[in-house]
Design a protein around this motif. Structure first.
Motif, mmCIF file in Angstrom:
data_model
loop_
_atom_site.group_PDB
_atom_site.id
_atom_site.type_symbol
_atom_site.label_atom_id
_atom_site.label_comp_id
_atom_site.label_asym_id
_atom_site.label_seq_id
_atom_site.Cartn_x
_atom_site.Cartn_y
_atom_site.Cartn_z
ATOM 1 N N ALA A 20 65.677 82.300 88.886
ATOM 2 C CA ALA A 20 66.793 82.298 87.934
ATOM 3 C C ALA A 20 67.436 83.673 87.969
ATOM 4 C CB ALA A 20 66.296 81.978 86.530
ATOM 5 N N LEU A 53 70.191 78.808 89.161
ATOM 6 C CA LEU A 53 68.872 78.677 89.796
ATOM 7 C C LEU A 53 69.025 78.472 91.289
ATOM 8 C CD1 LEU A 53 67.792 78.449 86.879
ATOM 9 C CD2 LEU A 53 66.249 76.643 87.707
ATOM 10 N N THR A 107 65.860 74.160 84.499
ATOM 11 C CA THR A 107 67.033 75.001 84.224
ATOM 12 C C THR A 107 67.130 75.332 82.745
ATOM 13 O OG1 THR A 107 68.246 74.050 86.091
ATOM 14 C CG2 THR A 107 69.544 75.125 84.378
ATOM 15 N N VAL A 124 67.064 79.438 81.951
ATOM 16 C CA VAL A 124 68.308 80.141 81.607
ATOM 17 C C VAL A 124 68.181 80.999 80.357
ATOM 18 C CG1 VAL A 124 70.683 79.762 80.818
ATOM 19 C CG2 VAL A 124 69.851 78.605 82.882
#
Length: 612
Positions: free
Chosen positions: A491, A504, A598, A602
């Protein structure tokens, strides 16, 4: 008859040679300015039907000024005050000292033209009305050609001093000053309060009431000007205060501007700036005559979300340095920003579905003058009507924010890399490359951080935010052995600060050591970019198995693009322990879907920026 000729000629000598009498200051009442000569001549002729002393001069800016005068300095102030009270001239008329005047254009003359000369003040003679006593223009024809005739007039000598010496009026006592003050109108009193406020001595309402606050400000002005601080201005002191205020206004050209397109009314320093163009949601006023001053009016539809988006966007501009005070409330914000090279003030508010505001940008060396300009802009700013620029900018999404920056120079960091939260306090682990030789380090663009630990050997650094943070997610380190060949994801902010959120990049764990057998490294098979360095490397369950290191540059050996290296969990744990951070251990879970991975990665990933 010869005596009369002698007197006229002597008076002509004294009025026609301003260079020989530097003690006389001439000022003019500037009542209008026009961009073209025909327009200015037409207006001058119109005013000449009302006033006998209309003149016209071309200005430094290329415009043409219509003025009344010249007058002695104190007389000019009284003249302007009277004309404004009787509403005979525009309300933005002001005292001009003539330094900006060039060739005269009205009334037309056949002789050579001479630029006006600024000289010192001469007190008004007792028993004369200063409103009716403009100084005569220089008249070389009044100088007598036959000097011998003067020598034959013995009676003339005693008359000369009477024609040229003007006694100075004695200063009033406080009691006399209070009596003359009592004759002032409410408008006169408000004008004095306005002038005192301009010079920083008065900070209350302009109401024309001379209470303790006004008296204290008068005493402060007297003390600043080296006279006894009685708190009661004499007639002469009132005239000097208003004259100084008029001169200051003339130098800045403060005018009320009703900007119809944006729906904003505000006082602007039109001697320092000029309108340039519209670029929604901005109205640009650029510097005039290399003043170094710029103004940007802000006007767009929007609510609190648009206001907050604007607040974030403005702070990315080069004209809004990182240093200085910020304040953001529910309905408005202010940004007072400064650096050694630029200083600026930004204000915006939202009301009735509209966002309106302004920016003032100047050189720090002009701080005292510009603080007065800013005070005038703050006091006069208001939204007019229901009009705003470009209704297409609602809501303020990422593309709209990018549009906001069109035509403006964006302030950019020297370098941006990735990092990730490693505890609930917001401590961030990143790469040394991201924080070397930085005067300022930020997390996610606007949170300042301090470098608390770094190690060049491992390439790791730990940052601590300067304000309390509570990250939604932070890293949990994988305690189980890494599975060679297993899928991993990095990431990171691949394109540094150009994108608003991390992305990603997927790959595999190729080897649990470096190419030369280094035990603290993991070799990855994935194609990472420069901005990804410092980002977390996660396995399929979302546990952190390493931190991506910057790409190795070796002139003697060029590695394939899909070869990358990461510091493994053991190195991360040792580094965090040395920095006083205790990382969390991951709990065993199954593999996550890409969208779930994800959503987990994040929030823990941080943009780390280096500023210089």
């Amino acid at each position: 008859m010869k005596v009369i000729v002698f007197l006229l000629s002597v008076i002509g000598v004294f009025t026609a040679a301003p260079q020989a009498h530097a003690q006389q200051a001439q000022v003019w009442v500037q009542i209008e300015a026009r961009p073209t000569l025909p327009q200015a001549e037409e207006r001058a002729r119109a005013y000449a039907s009302l006033f006998p002393d209309v003149q016209g001069f071309r200005l430094n800016s290329g415009w043409y000024a219509i003025v009344l005068g010249p007058y002695a300095q104190d007389s000019g102030v009284v003249r302007l005050t009277s004309l404004l009270r009787e509403r005979l001239v525009p309300n933005d008329s002001f005292i001009a000292d003539g330094r900006a005047f060039r060739a005269p254009f009205y009334p037309l003359t056949s002789g050579p033209t001479v630029a006006p000369v600024t000289v010192e003040p001469l007190a008004d003679a007792p028993g004369t009305d200063p409103l009716l006593a403009p100084l005569p223009d220089p008249d070389p024809s009044a100088v007598p050609e036959a000097a011998p005739e003067i020598a034959t007039l013995p009676e003339a000598a005693p008359i000369v001093p009477q024609a040229t010496e003007v006694p100075v009026l004695p200063e009033e006592t406080p009691a006399e000053a209070r009596r003359s003050e009592a004759a002032l109108s409410r408008e006169d009193r408000q004008a004095l309060q306005t002038a005192l406020q301009w010079f920083g001595h008065y900070n209350s309402a302009i109401d024309g009431a001379f209470g303790p606050g006004t008296r204290n400000s008068m005493a402060a002005w007297q003390q600043a000007n080296g006279v006894e601080p009685t708190g009661i201005l004499t007639t002469r002191q009132r005239d000097l205060l208003l004259a100084a205020y008029g001169t200051a206004q003339a130098e800045l050209g403060l005018q009320t501007v009703n900007e119809a397109e944006s729906g904003i009314e505000i006082t602007l320093p039109m001697a320092l700036v000029q309108f340039d163009h519209y670029e929604p949601p901005f109205v640009h006023y650029v510097a005039k005559d290399n003043s170094g001053v710029r103004v940007i009016l802000i006007s767009e539809p929007g609510d609190q979300a648009a206001l907050y988006g604007l607040y974030d966007v403005l702070q990315t501009l080069s004209d809004v340095p990182a240093e200085g005070e910020r304040s953001r409330g529910e309905r408005s914000f202010t940004i007072s920003a400064r650096s050694a090279a630029v200083e600026s003030y930004s204000y915006a508010e939202t009301s009735k579905g509209l966002v309106k505001g302004f920016m003032l940008i100047w050189n720090p060396r002009d701080g005292e003058k510009m603080n007065r300009v800013l005070a005038a802009m703050q006091a006069s700013f208001k939204s007019v009507g229901d009009r705003a620029l470009d209704p297409g900018l609602v809501p303020l999404d990422a593309s709209a924010k990018a549009g906001l920056l069109s035509g403006l120079e964006v302030r950019r960091p020297e370098l941006s890399r990735s990092g990730f939260y490693v505890d609930a306090k917001g401590s961030v682990l990143t790469t040394v490359e991201a924080v070397q030789n930085c005067t300022r380090i930020t997390l996610d663009r606007d949170t300042d951080a301090a470098l608390t630990w770094s190690d060049a050997a491992t390439g790791l650094a730990v940052l601590t935010p300067k304000v309390a943070l509570a990250p939604a997610r932070y890293a949990q380190l994988q305690t189980a052995p890494a599975r060679i060949g297993g899928e991993v994801a990095v990431a990171g902010y691949s394109y540094e600060d150009r994108l608003p959120s991390p992305s990603l990049t997927f790959g595999t764990l190729a080897e649990a050591q470096g190419l030369d057998g280094e035990p603290g490294l993991s070799r990855l098979t994935l194609t990472a970019l420069g901005g990804d360095a410092g980002g977390p490397v996660l396995d399929g369950s979302g546990a952190v198995v390493g931190m991506l290191l910057p790409r190795v540059t070796d002139a003697a050996r060029q590695l394939p693009r899909d070869v990358a290296f990461a510091a493994n969990v053991g190195v991360l744990t040792d580094a965090l322990a040395k920095a006083g951070v205790t990382p969390a251990a991951a709990s065993p879970t199954g593999a996550l879907a890409p969208e779930d991975l994800t959503a987990l990665a994040v929030p823990m990933t941080v943009l780390v920026s280096c500023w210089n």
